[in-house]
Write an enzyme that holds these catalytic residues in place. Structure first.
Site, PDB file in Angstrom:
ATOM      1  N   MET A  10       0.813  -1.215   0.000  1.00 33.56           N
ATOM      2  CA  MET A  10       0.000   0.000   0.000  1.00 33.56           C
ATOM      3  C   MET A  10       0.848   1.266   0.000  1.00 33.56           C
ATOM      4  O   MET A  10       0.672   2.141  -0.841  1.00 33.56           O
ATOM      5  CB  MET A  10      -0.944   0.010   1.216  1.00 33.56           C
ATOM      6  N   HIS A  53      -7.908   5.955   4.092  1.00 29.15           N
ATOM      7  CA  HIS A  53      -7.959   4.532   3.771  1.00 29.15           C
ATOM      8  C   HIS A  53      -8.063   4.326   2.269  1.00 29.15           C
ATOM      9  O   HIS A  53      -9.129   4.482   1.674  1.00 29.15           O
ATOM     10  CB  HIS A  53      -9.146   3.869   4.497  1.00 29.15           C
TER      11      HIS A  53
HETATM   12  P1  NAI Z   1       3.038  -4.566   3.858  1.00 27.92           P
HETATM   13  O1  NAI Z   1       3.406  -5.611   4.817  1.00 27.92           O
HETATM   14  O2  NAI Z   1       3.048  -4.889   2.396  1.00 27.92           O
HETATM   15  O3  NAI Z   1       3.988  -3.303   4.040  1.00 27.92           O
HETATM   16  C1  NAI Z   1       4.353  -2.766   5.267  1.00 27.92           C
HETATM   17  C2  NAI Z   1       5.699  -2.084   5.066  1.00 27.92           C
HETATM   18  O4  NAI Z   1       5.972  -1.290   6.205  1.00 27.92           O
HETATM   19  C3  NAI Z   1       6.866  -3.056   4.922  1.00 27.92           C
HETATM   20  O5  NAI Z   1       7.585  -2.732   3.757  1.00 27.92           O
HETATM   21  C4  NAI Z   1       7.737  -2.796   6.164  1.00 27.92           C
HETATM   22  O6  NAI Z   1       9.111  -2.927   5.895  1.00 27.92           O
HETATM   23  C5  NAI Z   1       7.351  -1.365   6.496  1.00 27.92           C
HETATM   24  N1  NAI Z   1       7.517  -1.015   7.903  1.00 27.92           N
HETATM   25  C6  NAI Z   1       7.060  -1.672   8.979  1.00 27.92           C
HETATM   26  N2  NAI Z   1       7.398  -0.995  10.106  1.00 27.92           N
HETATM   27  C7  NAI Z   1       8.067   0.109   9.724  1.00 27.92           C
HETATM   28  C8  NAI Z   1       8.651   1.208  10.407  1.00 27.92           C
HETATM   29  N3  NAI Z   1       8.610   1.306  11.728  1.00 27.92           N
HETATM   30  N4  NAI Z   1       9.273   2.169   9.686  1.00 27.92           N
HETATM   31  C9  NAI Z   1       9.311   2.095   8.345  1.00 27.92           C
HETATM   32  N5  NAI Z   1       8.765   1.072   7.642  1.00 27.92           N
HETATM   33  C10 NAI Z   1       8.154   0.106   8.326  1.00 27.92           C
HETATM   34  O7  NAI Z   1       1.607  -4.043   4.307  1.00 27.92           O
HETATM   35  P2  NAI Z   1       0.441  -3.382   3.460  1.00 27.92           P
HETATM   36  O8  NAI Z   1      -0.431  -4.437   2.912  1.00 27.92           O
HETATM   37  O9  NAI Z   1       1.021  -2.379   2.548  1.00 27.92           O
HETATM   38  O10 NAI Z   1      -0.399  -2.649   4.588  1.00 27.92           O
HETATM   39  C11 NAI Z   1       0.048  -1.455   5.194  1.00 27.92           C
HETATM   40  C12 NAI Z   1      -1.128  -0.799   5.887  1.00 27.92           C
HETATM   41  O11 NAI Z   1      -2.149  -0.545   4.925  1.00 27.92           O
HETATM   42  C13 NAI Z   1      -1.776  -1.632   6.967  1.00 27.92           C
HETATM   43  O12 NAI Z   1      -2.177  -0.776   7.999  1.00 27.92           O
HETATM   44  C14 NAI Z   1      -2.979  -2.252   6.267  1.00 27.92           C
HETATM   45  O13 NAI Z   1      -4.025  -2.559   7.153  1.00 27.92           O
HETATM   46  C15 NAI Z   1      -3.383  -1.131   5.347  1.00 27.92           C
HETATM   47  N6  NAI Z   1      -4.146  -1.515   4.164  1.00 27.92           N
HETATM   48  C16 NAI Z   1      -3.815  -2.608   3.423  1.00 27.92           C
HETATM   49  C17 NAI Z   1      -4.530  -2.934   2.278  1.00 27.92           C
HETATM   50  C18 NAI Z   1      -4.136  -4.103   1.426  1.00 27.92           C
HETATM   51  O14 NAI Z   1      -4.922  -4.482   0.543  1.00 27.92           O
HETATM   52  N7  NAI Z   1      -2.960  -4.665   1.617  1.00 27.92           N
HETATM   53  C19 NAI Z   1      -5.682  -2.127   1.852  1.00 27.92           C
HETATM   54  C20 NAI Z   1      -5.907  -0.950   2.658  1.00 27.92           C
HETATM   55  C21 NAI Z   1      -5.174  -0.692   3.769  1.00 27.92           C
END
Ligand code: NAI
Length: 675
Positions: free
Chosen positions: A316, A438
């Site tokens: 995301m 969101h």
């Molecule tokens: P993801 O797991 O693909 O990405 C998370 C990223 O954050 C990773 O690259 C990680 O290295 C980084 N990260 C974690 N802690 C960190 C920190 N302290 N400092 C810097 N980088 C850090 O997760 P995704 O799917 O992108 O989800 C992210 C957010 O978006 C979540 O809150 C999720 O609920 C929300 N979301 C996800 C959707 C989806 O379809 N995947 C849709 C809408 C919202």
């Protein structure tokens, strides 16, 4: 020539040229309202008598030439007679323009759409500005109608049958360069040359654009039915005739009438008059107006952010950063791993190449997207978007770490899909600056952004978040910070019902087809596979803590086995080249008759519950959010509009029958008593 018009300025010069400037009163864009057309009618009558040397149409608005007809007026058309009257007037005026003896030129910049392009097509010559903002097109099918001021005839005549039908059937618009290539405009040149171009065209009219010889063959009455059949098949892949009659009407007009242009013009009037009073067009017009309403929620003049800092470069965060840079923002993107950031840059290059085409713009967009492993951009950013792991503790830790470094009025936005903001803002010194933005996956395709607010979120922060959403060309929908917000909450019972149906051994394709037949853009099984079964499971588990839904065991087991859907190559379906392979339905299989009702009514029942919980302010906003966030059959005008057209009592009765047959998950929500 008189010059006392409200919307037009008429100028005659020494060379005998009449310049007709359109500048619609009290409006940022030019549209062909009845008043604009009435005035034009009077002007053209005078012009005909004046026998000028040439006539030039141009717009005095920065936003462009003419954006189309006045869609608001469509909502007042109730009978076919009213429709005929309005359309016939347009025809009369445009036919009169076409019949002028002198050369006529349309000078086009910015939007030249629908009725605007039809006016330009009634002129003998068209000159278009080469700026990227120039768009020429006939998007009427998107409103459930087709061109109605002679466009069906003139477009095909001008650019040939393939390009003409393509433009009308898809509603896609063209740049000046593309329009020049197919002969839609005679010259593509910067706006500063337009006046001179018009003068020289009138002084020495160039030869008209010549279509290739095979265009004649394709238009031959023996060949037309074959092409029509092929085109209808192509259209049927995207839109069923029963749901979207307009594209079929375009093909039908051409195949029946092309040999006789006057007859085709007459039939165009009849055909569009029928369409415009039909349910599909009225509902799609409603969707257009809902879109306008969402856009208006982000109209704030004085918020001008320039720098976005995104934290978390995963699925995301990476895509959000890419999108913001594409829309002109300076973006710094922070992640724990450099490897993740380089993957984002590769994705960015791919998207920008597709969207921007020319190398200079692509490089400029890439330059705006800056990998920032240390988070140096934080101190300068106007808006910080957090998209790290979905864990409240991890997010809170991050917030407490970054807050002291931020500019005093910087907004903190979280992309959380399930954590209540009140669980996240406790750590902040200024909890009022936290808002939810969101986004949906994939960011580049999904137009909606839910703007999530807690009780503590400052009103101005909310307004600014909505304004920012518009600046990146997305639609803001304000929602309360309740589990699943609006979109995921209404989708979940529907997806779960699909899994229950699959558990009952209903063939997967049958389940998907029932939803498609209702008008959903994708069946629920394919949707679950596309979103990712792990994500579905996570959202379902979180929602099940707050809502009366039980997470199907099958979903859990599939995730345990690593069958995550499209991303792992296998979920409910097996994926080949990114496409699901849907096993054929056994011969002679007879599905139960209530599959569609089961899927759709669970969806709608939850929408009613959302309104009762005041997740959104009113039913129209719920319809808007659900259409743009889930793709809910647009031609039905949204779930609440569907309830209204089907009859509320009738829908409640159906729920009662389903409850009786399949259990309490179909119990009508208390909210039904309030709508
Ligand atoms: P993801 O797991 O693909 O990405 C998370 C990223 O954050 C990773 O690259 C990680 O290295 C980084 N990260 C974690 N802690 C960190 C920190 N302290 N400092 C810097 N980088 C850090 O997760 P995704 O799917 O992108 O989800 C992210 C957010 O978006 C979540 O809150 C999720 O609920 C929300 N979301 C996800 C959707 C989806 O379809 N995947 C849709 C809408 C919202």
């Amino acid at each position: 020539m008189s010059n006392n018009y409200k919307n037009w300025k008429v100028e005659s010069d020494d060379e005998g040229i009449i310049w007709l400037h359109l500048d619609k009163a009290d409006s940022v864009a030019n549209v062909l309202s009845s008043e604009v057309l009435e005035e034009l009618d009077a002007i053209i009558t005078e012009v005909t008598k004046a026998s000028p040397k040439g006539v030039v149409f141009l717009s005095d608005k920065d936003s462009g030439f003419i954006a189309g007809a006045d869609v608001h007026e469509f909502t007042h058309i109730e009978t076919k007679e009213q429709a005929l009257e309005a359309i016939q007037r347009g025809h009369r005026v445009f036919n009169a323009i076409e019949s002028l003896r002198c050369p006529t030129v349309a000078l086009i910049h910015g939007f030249c759409l629908g009725g605007g392009l039809e006016l330009a097509l009634a002129c003998r010559y068209r000159v278009a500005d080469t700026e990227l903002s120039t768009r020429l097109g006939l998007p009427e099918v998107r409103l459930g109608i087709h061109p109605g001021f002679g466009g069906t005839v003139r477009m095909i005549r001008q650019v040939g049958v393939i390009n003409g039908l393509n433009a009308m059937l898809t509603g896609r618009s063209l740049s000046a360069k593309a329009a020049k290539k197919i002969g839609l405009v005679n010259f593509a040149t910067p706006k500063r040359h337009h006046i001179n171009a018009a003068r020289s065209i009138i002084a020495k009219p160039p030869k008209p654009f010549k279509l290739p010889f095979w265009n004649k063959i394709l238009n031959h009455n023996q060949v037309r039915p074959w092409i029509a059949k092929y085109m209808s098949k192509q259209v049927a892949k995207k839109a069923m005739r029963a749901h979207y009659p307009a594209p079929y009407a375009i093909i039908d007009l051409w195949v029946r009438c092309y040999d006789d242009p006057e007859f085709m013009l007459e039939e165009e009037i009849n055909s569009i008059a029928e369409l415009i009073i039909g349910k599909t067009a009225q509902n799609l017009i409603r969707v257009f107006l809902l879109n306008e309403r969402l856009k208006s929620l982000g109209r704030t003049e004085d918020y001008k952010p320039t720098h976005v800092h995104v934290i978390g470069g995963g699925v995301m965060g990476g895509d959000i950063a890419i999108w913001c840079a594409l829309r002109g923002f300076k973006v710094t993107l922070q992640d724990r791993q450099m490897e993740t950031l380089s993957k984002v840059l590769q994705r960015a290059n791919k998207l920008y190449t597709k969207k921007l085409k020319d190398r200079r713009s692509i490089t400029a967009a890439l330059d705006r997207l800056v990998p920032d492993i240390k988070g140096d951009g934080l101190v300068r950013a106007d808006i910080i978007i957090e998209a790290i792991f979905e864990d409240p503790e991890v997010k809170r830790n991050l917030f407490s770490e970054i807050e002291p470094k931020l500019k005093k009025d910087a907004i903190i936005a979280t992309n959380t899909s399930s954590i209540p903001l009140d669980e996240l803002n406790t750590i902040l010194k200024k909890p009022e600056r936290l808002v939810g933005l969101h986004f949906f996956n994939p960011v580049a395709m999904m137009p909606l952004v839910e703007i999530v607010h807690s009780k503590k979120t400052d009103d101005q922060v909310l307004k600014n978040a909505a304004a920012f959403t518009r600046r990146i060309d997305r639609l803001p929908l304000p929602v309360t910070s309740t589990p699943g917000f609006l979109v995921n909450r209404v989708l979940m019972p529907y997806l779960i019902e699909a899994v229950i149906l699959a558990d009952e051994k209903i063939p997967l394709k049958v389940i998907d087809d029932e939803a498609l037949e209702f008008g959903m853009p994708m069946g629920p099984i394919e949707l679950a596979d596309t979103v990712g079964l792990d994500i579905c499971l996570k959202v379902a588990e979180i929602l099940s803590e707050h809502m009366d839904i039980s997470v199907p065991d099958r979903l859990r087991k599939m995730v345990e086995k690593g069958r995550l859907g499209k991303k792992s190559g296998r979920g409910f379906y097996t994926f080949k080249d990114g496409k699901p392979v849907k096993p054929a339905v056994p011969k002679g299989y007879k599905p139960p008759t209530d599959i569609q009702e089961r899927l759709i009514l669970r969806f709608i029942n939850e929408a009613v519950a959302c309104l009762r919980d005041k997740v959104v302010d009113d039913a129209d906003l719920a319809d808007a959010g659900i259409i743009f966030g889930t793709g809910f059959a647009p031609f039905r005008g949204g779930p609440f509009h569907y309830i209204e057209s089907r009859g509320k009592d009738q829908v409640v009765k159906l729920l009662e029958q389903l409850e009786h047959r399949h259990g309490p998950r179909f119990k009508a929500d208390q909210g039904w008593q309030q709508i």
